[in-house]
Motif scaffolding. Structure first.
Motif, PDB file in Angstrom:
ATOM      1  N   UNK A  16       0.821  -1.211   0.000  1.00  0.00           N
ATOM      2  CA  UNK A  16       0.000   0.000   0.000  1.00  0.00           C
ATOM      3  C   UNK A  16       0.855   1.261   0.000  1.00  0.00           C
ATOM      4  N   UNK A  17       0.280   2.338  -0.509  1.00  0.00           N
ATOM      5  CA  UNK A  17       0.918   3.664  -0.444  1.00  0.00           C
ATOM      6  C   UNK A  17      -0.084   4.614   0.212  1.00  0.00           C
ATOM      7  N   UNK A  18       0.404   5.292   1.252  1.00  0.00           N
ATOM      8  CA  UNK A  18      -0.474   6.203   2.007  1.00  0.00           C
ATOM      9  C   UNK A  18      -0.032   7.639   1.785  1.00  0.00           C
ATOM     10  N   UNK A  19      -0.980   8.545   1.883  1.00  0.00           N
ATOM     11  CA  UNK A  19      -0.641   9.958   1.751  1.00  0.00           C
ATOM     12  C   UNK A  19      -1.662  10.814   2.505  1.00  0.00           C
ATOM     13  N   UNK A  20      -1.160  11.884   3.105  1.00  0.00           N
ATOM     14  CA  UNK A  20      -2.041  12.864   3.752  1.00  0.00           C
ATOM     15  C   UNK A  20      -1.790  14.198   3.080  1.00  0.00           C
ATOM     16  N   UNK A  21      -2.839  14.920   2.763  1.00  0.00           N
ATOM     17  CA  UNK A  21      -2.584  16.239   2.188  1.00  0.00           C
ATOM     18  C   UNK A  21      -3.857  16.975   1.838  1.00  0.00           C
ATOM     19  N   UNK A  22      -3.637  18.224   1.418  1.00  0.00           N
ATOM     20  CA  UNK A  22      -4.770  19.089   1.089  1.00  0.00           C
ATOM     21  C   UNK A  22      -5.409  18.681  -0.233  1.00  0.00           C
ATOM     22  N   UNK A  23      -6.721  18.844  -0.287  1.00  0.00           N
ATOM     23  CA  UNK A  23      -7.464  18.678  -1.534  1.00  0.00           C
ATOM     24  C   UNK A  23      -8.409  19.873  -1.639  1.00  0.00           C
ATOM     25  N   UNK A  24      -8.783  20.194  -2.876  1.00  0.00           N
ATOM     26  CA  UNK A  24      -9.585  21.405  -3.115  1.00  0.00           C
ATOM     27  C   UNK A  24     -10.765  21.071  -4.022  1.00  0.00           C
ATOM     28  N   UNK A  25     -11.940  21.481  -3.617  1.00  0.00           N
ATOM     29  CA  UNK A  25     -13.121  21.272  -4.470  1.00  0.00           C
ATOM     30  C   UNK A  25     -13.999  22.509  -4.402  1.00  0.00           C
ATOM     31  N   UNK A  26     -14.442  22.940  -5.557  1.00  0.00           N
ATOM     32  CA  UNK A  26     -15.297  24.120  -5.580  1.00  0.00           C
ATOM     33  C   UNK A  26     -16.732  23.719  -5.255  1.00  0.00           C
ATOM     34  N   UNK A  27     -16.922  23.247  -4.019  1.00  0.00           N
ATOM     35  CA  UNK A  27     -18.247  22.804  -3.575  1.00  0.00           C
ATOM     36  C   UNK A  27     -19.207  23.983  -3.663  1.00  0.00           C
ATOM     37  N   UNK A  28     -20.368  23.751  -4.233  1.00  0.00           N
ATOM     38  CA  UNK A  28     -21.325  24.844  -4.365  1.00  0.00           C
ATOM     39  C   UNK A  28     -21.993  25.117  -3.031  1.00  0.00           C
ATOM     40  N   UNK A  29     -22.341  24.024  -2.364  1.00  0.00           N
ATOM     41  CA  UNK A  29     -22.948  24.231  -1.055  1.00  0.00           C
ATOM     42  C   UNK A  29     -21.980  23.678  -0.016  1.00  0.00           C
ATOM     43  N   UNK A  30     -21.072  24.541   0.435  1.00  0.00           N
ATOM     44  CA  UNK A  30     -20.159  24.139   1.505  1.00  0.00           C
ATOM     45  C   UNK A  30     -20.892  24.459   2.798  1.00  0.00           C
ATOM     46  N   UNK A  31     -21.157  23.456   3.612  1.00  0.00           N
ATOM     47  CA  UNK A  31     -21.972  23.743   4.800  1.00  0.00           C
ATOM     48  C   UNK A  31     -21.684  22.764   5.926  1.00  0.00           C
ATOM     49  N   UNK A  32     -22.412  22.997   7.027  1.00  0.00           N
ATOM     50  CA  UNK A  32     -22.247  22.206   8.236  1.00  0.00           C
ATOM     51  C   UNK A  32     -20.815  22.266   8.748  1.00  0.00           C
ATOM     52  N   UNK A  33     -20.346  23.511   8.901  1.00  0.00           N
ATOM     53  CA  UNK A  33     -19.069  23.779   9.562  1.00  0.00           C
ATOM     54  C   UNK A  33     -17.954  23.083   8.790  1.00  0.00           C
ATOM     55  N   UNK A  34     -17.085  22.316   9.448  1.00  0.00           N
ATOM     56  CA  UNK A  34     -15.969  21.719   8.717  1.00  0.00           C
ATOM     57  C   UNK A  34     -16.347  20.394   8.068  1.00  0.00           C
ATOM     58  N   UNK A  35     -17.647  20.100   7.994  1.00  0.00           N
ATOM     59  CA  UNK A  35     -18.069  18.843   7.351  1.00  0.00           C
ATOM     60  C   UNK A  35     -17.804  18.886   5.843  1.00  0.00           C
ATOM     61  N   UNK A  36     -18.211  19.978   5.209  1.00  0.00           N
ATOM     62  CA  UNK A  36     -17.971  20.095   3.763  1.00  0.00           C
ATOM     63  C   UNK A  36     -17.290  21.429   3.482  1.00  0.00           C
ATOM     64  N   UNK A  37     -16.058  21.362   3.014  1.00  0.00           N
ATOM     65  CA  UNK A  37     -15.281  22.582   2.803  1.00  0.00           C
ATOM     66  C   UNK A  37     -14.738  22.616   1.379  1.00  0.00           C
ATOM     67  N   UNK A  38     -14.188  23.747   1.016  1.00  0.00           N
ATOM     68  CA  UNK A  38     -13.594  23.863  -0.327  1.00  0.00           C
ATOM     69  C   UNK A  38     -12.097  23.554  -0.286  1.00  0.00           C
ATOM     70  N   UNK A  39     -11.494  23.795   0.866  1.00  0.00           N
ATOM     71  CA  UNK A  39     -10.090  23.407   1.065  1.00  0.00           C
ATOM     72  C   UNK A  39     -10.090  22.492   2.276  1.00  0.00           C
ATOM     73  N   UNK A  40      -9.673  21.252   2.085  1.00  0.00           N
ATOM     74  CA  UNK A  40      -9.723  20.304   3.204  1.00  0.00           C
ATOM     75  C   UNK A  40      -8.568  19.322   3.075  1.00  0.00           C
ATOM     76  N   UNK A  41      -8.473  18.444   4.064  1.00  0.00           N
ATOM     77  CA  UNK A  41      -7.348  17.518   4.062  1.00  0.00           C
ATOM     78  C   UNK A  41      -7.865  16.083   4.019  1.00  0.00           C
ATOM     79  N   UNK A  42      -7.208  15.277   3.195  1.00  0.00           N
ATOM     80  CA  UNK A  42      -7.593  13.866   3.088  1.00  0.00           C
ATOM     81  C   UNK A  42      -6.464  12.974   3.578  1.00  0.00           C
ATOM     82  N   UNK A  43      -6.825  11.791   4.059  1.00  0.00           N
ATOM     83  CA  UNK A  43      -5.835  10.764   4.432  1.00  0.00           C
ATOM     84  C   UNK A  43      -6.238   9.534   3.612  1.00  0.00           C
ATOM     85  N   UNK A  44      -5.425   9.252   2.583  1.00  0.00           N
ATOM     86  CA  UNK A  44      -5.824   8.205   1.646  1.00  0.00           C
ATOM     87  C   UNK A  44      -4.760   7.119   1.556  1.00  0.00           C
TER      88      UNK A  44
END
Ligand code: GAP
Length: 446
Positions: free
Chosen positions: A179-207
């Motif tokens: 396996x290969x693991x990575x943590x880092x920022x991801x960016x999505x131009x979410x139209x409805x970014x809501x519910x605090x840090x639940x859905x953001x346009x700049x966020x971090x993923x651990x994949x």
């Protein structure tokens, strides 16, 4: 977009480290990488994001507000259901699913108009046509502004892993499965970014992408479903707060997919996705880069493109999960006195501060002893030293940031080298030798 302050960023770092260590240290065959956010633009052609990573949107011409078509219709269906019109709502939703699956944008607009769905802001049904809206942010590489220099901010970290598959495999002499693991920022131009840090346009993923022999995907998918659920449970959260949501409609590249959902205050929602992605990504990168990405299996004496099981968890969403689970308002009233406290019952290993060191008063040599304790512990875990205010107030402040242990140095400490340790959750206090403080805290935080 949100900024994290001094305690939030410590909490986030502790979650990130816990995930990273459990992936890369506790599995023999998983290594970590750190790929760039800007990638060759063809990467996103190969991954399908340029053509498919979009949502049908509609604008209200009076308010200029843009809606995701499915959100607009679903919200209206919820209203119908609340009015007792469940059948009508179900018919509406199944019509929407049918039109979305067929990418019938005219049909979707007609569905919205026929149902007289209005904009929540203007109150009118003056709608634009339905259009696809890509969720990737773009920017220009270099100083000349023209289309050939357009690049994207990555909308997921996964593709950085795929394009590095062969580098990692060859330089690390990795054998499938690995396996290969990575943590880092991801960016999505979410139209409805809501519910605090639940859905953001700049966020971090651990994949993590787990490369396997084709044909073994079912067993590895089950393995990772189990492994990832155990990781969530290891955070001390009870199992009834989690559930799997298996996907019925699968993305074109997946042969199985599930979400681990957590019961947030706003209901069960996805925190992590686990997908069996076949060889879709490697095959496309091979085609677009015109570079062979096959693996030679020495045991089978055979070349093949590995299949992939992906685990993908949002770091910010995990912060929200840990916060929601930890936050408690406790009533401590007795017959004599009304009292309450706000406490964050974080798992000790994730708490931003592990130990507060508090001299009872600011004189008589107590600060000196407290500072000695600080000196012996600070290299091993995060400590907080405070002299100000009554001890009761200082305890409550530590409860509010979720510090699991406080030690208080008092006059008895001068005589017998003991101090009082106070446990955040039970609020129990006991006298312990100062020399044991570090060991007691370390036992709980690793
Ligand atoms: N590589 C697969 C992938 O990106 P995803 O379901 O789109 O799959 C994975 O995202 C995880 O990333 C989600 O389960 C969620 O925790 C997090 N995530 C996705 N979009 C997010 C957003 N806009 N804000 C915060 N977290 C997000």
């Amino acid at each position: 977009m949100y900024d994290y302050g001094q305690y939030g960023s410590e909490l986030k770092k502790n979650i990130r480290d816990y995930w990273w260590e459990s992936m890369t240290r506790l599995h023999d065959n998983i290594v970590g990488i750190d790929a760039a956010i800007f990638m060759h633009p063809t990467t996103w052609k190969a991954s399908g994001h340029v053509d498919n990573f979009s949502d049908p949107m509609i604008d209200n011409k009076d308010s200029q507000k843009r809606y995701r078509v499915d959100h607009l219709i679903e919200t209206y269906a919820d209203e119908l259901e609340a009015m007792g019109k469940k059948e009508e709502a179900d018919t509406l939703l199944s019509a929407m699913d049918r039109l979305l699956a067929a990418s019938d944008f005219e049909g979707l607009k007609k569905l919205i108009e026929d149902n007289k769905i209005k904009c929540g802001m203007s109150g009118t049904a003056n709608w634009s046509d339905v259009r696809q809206f890509n969720l990737m942010f773009s920017t220009q590489l270099g100083s000349v502004t023209d289309e050939t220099n357009e690049i994207w901010l990555r909308p997921e970290t996964a593709q950085g892993i795929f394009v590095n598959f062969q580098n990692v495999q060859k330089t690390g002499r990795m054998k499938v499965p690995f396996g290969i693991a990575q943590v880092g920022k991801a960016f999505r131009n979410e139209i409805v970014a809501r519910q605090f840090i639940f859905r953001m346009r700049e966020f971090e993923q651990m994949e993590m992408q787990y490369f396997i022999k084709p044909g073994t995907q079912k067993e590895w998918y089950e393995y990772w479903k189990h492994d990832r659920m155990q990781w969530h449970l290891s955070l001390g959260i009870s199992s009834d707060k989690f559930r799997f949501h298996d996907h019925v409609k699968l993305a074109h590249y997946a042969d199985a997919a599930t979400d681990i959902e957590f019961e947030f205050p706003m209901g069960f929602k996805e925190v992590e996705g686990i997908q069996s992605r076949t060889d879709f990504d490697l095959k496309n990168h091979q085609e677009y880069s015109r570079k062979k990405l096959t693996y030679f299996d020495t045991e089978l004496n055979q070349h093949y493109l590995p299949y992939v099981i992906e685990t993908s968890i949002g770091l910010d969403r995990t912060v929200l999960m840990i916060l929601s689970e930890a936050y408690l308002e406790e009533d401590l009233s007795t017959a004599e006195k009304k009292d309450s406290r706000v406490v964050l019952k974080f798992p000790s290993k994730l708490a931003p501060v592990k130990l507060a060191i508090l001299p009872l008063i600011k004189k008589d040599g107590l600060p000196e002893i407290a500072r000695e304790i600080l000196g012996s512990c600070r290299a091993h875990f995060r400590c907080f030293y405070e002299e100000k205010d009554t001890i009761g107030k200082r305890y409550r402040r530590m409860d509010a940031i979720g510090t699991p242990f406080c030690v208080t140095v008092d006059h008895q400490s001068l005589e017998d080298q003991t101090a009082t340790i106070r446990y955040r959750d039970s609020m129990q206090q006991e006298r312990i030798p100062i020399s044991r403080i570090r060991e007691i805290v370390e036992k709980e935080i690793f």
